[in-house]
Scaffold this active site. Sequence first.
Site, PDB file in Angstrom:
ATOM      1  N   ARG A 197      -8.779   6.383  -1.242  1.00 58.03           N
ATOM      2  CA  ARG A 197      -9.255   5.672  -2.427  1.00 58.03           C
ATOM      3  C   ARG A 197     -10.332   4.639  -2.118  1.00 58.03           C
ATOM      4  NH1 ARG A 197      -6.837   6.466  -7.057  1.00 58.03           N
ATOM      5  NH2 ARG A 197      -7.619   4.477  -7.853  1.00 58.03           N
ATOM      6  N   LEU A 198     -10.918   4.688  -0.937  1.00 57.49           N
ATOM      7  CA  LEU A 198     -12.009   3.770  -0.601  1.00 57.49           C
ATOM      8  C   LEU A 198     -13.337   4.425  -0.975  1.00 57.49           C
ATOM      9  CD1 LEU A 198     -10.768   2.296   2.786  1.00 57.49           C
ATOM     10  CD2 LEU A 198     -10.613   1.311   0.492  1.00 57.49           C
TER      11      LEU A 198
END
Length: 219
Positions: A197-198
């Site tokens: 999720r970066l």
Amino acid sequence: MTGDTPAPAAMRNEYAADQGLSETDLAADWYTQFDRWFADAVAFPLPEPNAMIVGTADAAGRPSGRTVLLKGYDPDGFVFFTNYGSRKGAEAAANPWASLVFPWFPMQRQVVVAGRVERIDRAETEAYFATRPRGSQLGAWASSQSQVIPDRAALDDAYRAVAERFADVDQIPPPPHWGGLRVRPASVEFWQGRVGRLHDRLRFRRTEHGDWVTERLAP
């Protein structure tokens, strides 16, 4: 588009999650960057790369959204066509701000646009309308888009009446209540999915002085 679900092998090869989007890869302006990504979406291929979610709001700020097809873009903005009496047309007139989202899920990409809405020149509308299939031209006359109708038969009857009206007309003109809307961007964000999720989020934003800045947003 969380980036947590494993992508198909074919997609991982071309759009690997560790490929990312860096400031050094970003084009000098939003238009060039969008043109690159749109070409990627066409080549991928996505079934309808020009499909976008158009969000509008009424004068009270109550939002609505729908999927619409992008019909053109240039450095001035993004153009689509609609019945001006439709919900989106009426809301754009009452509250001339809109958002666009291009949800290119298989590529783990999306583009998010926010900007002011304006009607395009009538000559542009007429030129585009002339390229539409005749059935779509008749449909634009027959449908009072977004209005309540009693049943399907009423719509079919309206279409038949319009077909008879223009039976001897070679080139059907666009209805006066139908035309193009242009969203002039105030910001354009390019979102590239990454693992954990970066995600990469790089945004072009117009300042109050009219120039553009680029900025990275936290995912």
